[in-house]
Design an enzyme around this catalytic site. Structure first.
Site, PDB file in Angstrom:
ATOM      1  N   ARG A  57       0.866  -1.315   0.027  1.00 58.43           N
ATOM      2  CA  ARG A  57       0.255  -0.015   0.034  1.00 58.43           C
ATOM      3  C   ARG A  57       0.773   1.254  -0.199  1.00 58.43           C
ATOM      4  O   ARG A  57       0.609   2.258  -0.821  1.00 58.43           O
ATOM      5  CB  ARG A  57      -1.009   0.041   1.286  1.00 58.43           C
ATOM      6  CG  ARG A  57      -2.071  -1.046   0.958  1.00 58.43           C
ATOM      7  CD  ARG A  57      -3.068  -0.697   2.279  1.00 58.43           C
ATOM      8  NE  ARG A  57      -2.513  -1.050   3.619  1.00 58.43           N
ATOM      9  CZ  ARG A  57      -2.591  -2.297   4.097  1.00 58.43           C
ATOM     10  NH1 ARG A  57      -3.471  -3.160   3.580  1.00 58.43           N
ATOM     11  NH2 ARG A  57      -1.990  -2.498   5.337  1.00 58.43           N
ATOM     12  N   ILE A  58       1.869   1.351   0.787  1.00 57.30           N
ATOM     13  CA  ILE A  58       2.882   2.664   1.021  1.00 57.30           C
ATOM     14  C   ILE A  58       3.433   2.640  -0.158  1.00 57.30           C
ATOM     15  O   ILE A  58       3.702   3.769  -0.751  1.00 57.30           O
ATOM     16  CB  ILE A  58       3.471   2.518   2.399  1.00 57.30           C
ATOM     17  CG1 ILE A  58       2.480   2.356   3.471  1.00 57.30           C
ATOM     18  CG2 ILE A  58       4.327   3.750   2.192  1.00 57.30           C
ATOM     19  CD1 ILE A  58       3.274   2.434   4.790  1.00 57.30           C
ATOM     20  N   ARG A  72      11.400  -0.466   8.295  1.00 54.90           N
ATOM     21  CA  ARG A  72      11.990  -0.634   9.574  1.00 54.90           C
ATOM     22  C   ARG A  72      13.589  -0.489   9.688  1.00 54.90           C
ATOM     23  O   ARG A  72      14.278  -0.833   8.588  1.00 54.90           O
ATOM     24  CB  ARG A  72      11.666  -1.950  10.095  1.00 54.90           C
ATOM     25  CG  ARG A  72      10.155  -2.173  10.333  1.00 54.90           C
ATOM     26  CD  ARG A  72       9.828  -1.575  11.744  1.00 54.90           C
ATOM     27  NE  ARG A  72       8.638  -1.718  12.038  1.00 54.90           N
ATOM     28  CZ  ARG A  72       7.356  -0.854  11.758  1.00 54.90           C
ATOM     29  NH1 ARG A  72       7.885   0.278  11.211  1.00 54.90           N
ATOM     30  NH2 ARG A  72       6.303  -1.199  12.259  1.00 54.90           N
ATOM     31  N   GLU A  77      17.042   1.871  17.288  1.00 53.45           N
ATOM     32  CA  GLU A  77      16.218   3.264  17.314  1.00 53.45           C
ATOM     33  C   GLU A  77      15.901   3.229  18.883  1.00 53.45           C
ATOM     34  O   GLU A  77      15.287   2.442  19.529  1.00 53.45           O
ATOM     35  CB  GLU A  77      14.919   2.871  16.459  1.00 53.45           C
ATOM     36  CG  GLU A  77      13.948   3.983  16.245  1.00 53.45           C
ATOM     37  CD  GLU A  77      12.977   3.860  15.331  1.00 53.45           C
ATOM     38  OE1 GLU A  77      12.082   3.906  15.640  1.00 53.45           O
ATOM     39  OE2 GLU A  77      13.415   3.287  14.093  1.00 53.45           O
ATOM     40  N   HIS A 135      11.271   8.823  13.502  1.00 46.75           N
ATOM     41  CA  HIS A 135      10.131   7.984  13.335  1.00 46.75           C
ATOM     42  C   HIS A 135       8.911   8.791  13.320  1.00 46.75           C
ATOM     43  O   HIS A 135       7.963   8.419  13.983  1.00 46.75           O
ATOM     44  CB  HIS A 135      10.166   6.625  14.348  1.00 46.75           C
ATOM     45  CG  HIS A 135       9.740   5.554  13.984  1.00 46.75           C
ATOM     46  ND1 HIS A 135       9.797   4.335  14.094  1.00 46.75           N
ATOM     47  CD2 HIS A 135       8.350   5.396  12.947  1.00 46.75           C
ATOM     48  CE1 HIS A 135       9.022   3.569  13.641  1.00 46.75           C
ATOM     49  NE2 HIS A 135       8.084   4.058  13.012  1.00 46.75           N
ATOM     50  N   ALA A 194       6.908   9.364  10.384  1.00 46.91           N
ATOM     51  CA  ALA A 194       6.229   9.603   9.100  1.00 46.91           C
ATOM     52  C   ALA A 194       5.044   9.502   9.258  1.00 46.91           C
ATOM     53  O   ALA A 194       4.147   9.954   8.271  1.00 46.91           O
ATOM     54  CB  ALA A 194       6.785   8.103   8.125  1.00 46.91           C
TER      55      ALA A 194
END
Length: 328
Positions: free
Chosen positions: A157-158, A238, A267, A286, A288
């Site tokens: 989808r993205i 990721r 992270e 992080h 988005a």
């Protein structure tokens, strides 16, 4: 009748949090940082439901310590913090928030792409630090986006949403995925290629693969050597999909032009990490999906998933509906 007990592992937007607070006996962790493991285990022992973030590991140890637990609602699309098979065996429903952040994340991926290509942050710093004395024909030259080739790793989808944005810039779109996507080929003109072709032919590479054992270090030193010297790498997937130190070495040596990272490994990236010393590495924390509307919709979805599971209904976004057959 008493309300079900719920532990929410971080403050979430009001639209979702209000639903949870009104319909359950909820405790909300107030700190900006996630609850320590021992705290999460302690609250899980008493909870009928948990509303979690990616930072909260829900594994066999926690599930065994939580005899009342019926449902865990992740405030995220990803769920690599979940041991779904272990939850299924114990009759615990696991949920996520898919679809809601697709367009917002694609916006941000393309923003990173543009910022890296045209050196926007470098330009801001150059002006702010007093180096801007005149217009110069060689000042902060970047890469053209229009007409360039975009390689998409993982055209879900993205990835498809990023490709739609790229069409507006007249970009040629390549993709590599474990499965052929004929719909994307027809709608977007996306061309399926091997991973090696994607790396070697693309001016921009945007990563949208899930984190699996096969995709860990999908971009490693060997992959970086295949990329063009003018290439820009964007990662909104990721962090471990990219070998961080291999990327650092490639950027430092100007082996590729730049990288825009919304996710890192580890992270968060420590403040003294060498990537921060490079002007061709743009690192975001992080964010988005961090628009007011998207995060509010995620909160509502997570709340609806949680409440459905507590009421004995199948949540709208359930990862393991078969868990109902194993209810304790």
């Amino acid at each position: 009748m008493s309300k079900p007990r719920v532990f929410v592992t971080r403050i979430i937007p009001e639209r979702g949090l209000r639903k949870v607070m009104e319909q359950t006996d909820a405790t909300v962790w107030q700190d900006e940082l996630p609850p320590p493991r021992e705290v999460l285990l302690e609250w899980a022992q008493q909870a009928d439901g948990l509303l979690t973030l990616l930072t909260d590991r829900i594994d066999a140890e926690l599930l065994d310590a939580a005899p009342r637990l019926k449902v865990v609602a992740n405030f995220a699309v990803g769920f690599d913090n979940f041991d779904v098979p272990a939850a299924t065996q114990r009759g615990v429903l696991m949920t996520n928030t898919p679809g809601v952040l697709t367009e917002t994340t694609a916006d941000f991926a393309f923003a990173l792409l543009m910022a890296c290509a045209r050196r926007i942050v470098e330009g801001r710093d150059y002006a702010k630090n007093g180096h801007w004395r005149t217009w110069g024909p060689m000042l902060l030259l970047g890469q053209d986006i229009h007409g360039a080739t975009l390689g998409i790793a993982g055209i879900g989808r993205i990835g498809q949403a990023v490709a739609r944005r790229a069409r507006g810039f007249g970009m040629r779109i390549l993709y590599h995925d474990a499965m052929r996507n004929e719909a994307a080929e027809k709608e977007l003109g996306a061309i399926p290629v091997s991973k090696e072709e994607l790396l070697s032919q693309s001016d921009f590479i945007s990563l949208h693969v899930p984190l699996t054992p096969e995709t860990r270090h999908y971009i490693d030193a060997a992959a970086l050597r295949l990329m063009k010297p003018n290439a820009v790498l964007v990662n909104t997937a990721r962090g471990p999909v990219v070998d961080t130190m291999a990327l650092y070495e490639a950027l430092k040596a100007r082996q590729i032009f730049a990288a825009g990272l919304d996710v890192t490994d580890p992270e968060p990236l420590p403040a003294d990490h060498p990537l921060y010393t490079l002007d061709n590495a743009l690192i975001a924390p992080h964010i988005a999906s961090a628009s007011f509307e998207t995060r509010s919709r995620m909160a509502e979805m997570a709340a609806d998933n949680l409440l459905a599971g507590l009421e004995g209904r199948l949540p709208p976004n359930c990862l393991n509906p078969e868990a109902l057959q194993h209810r304790r």
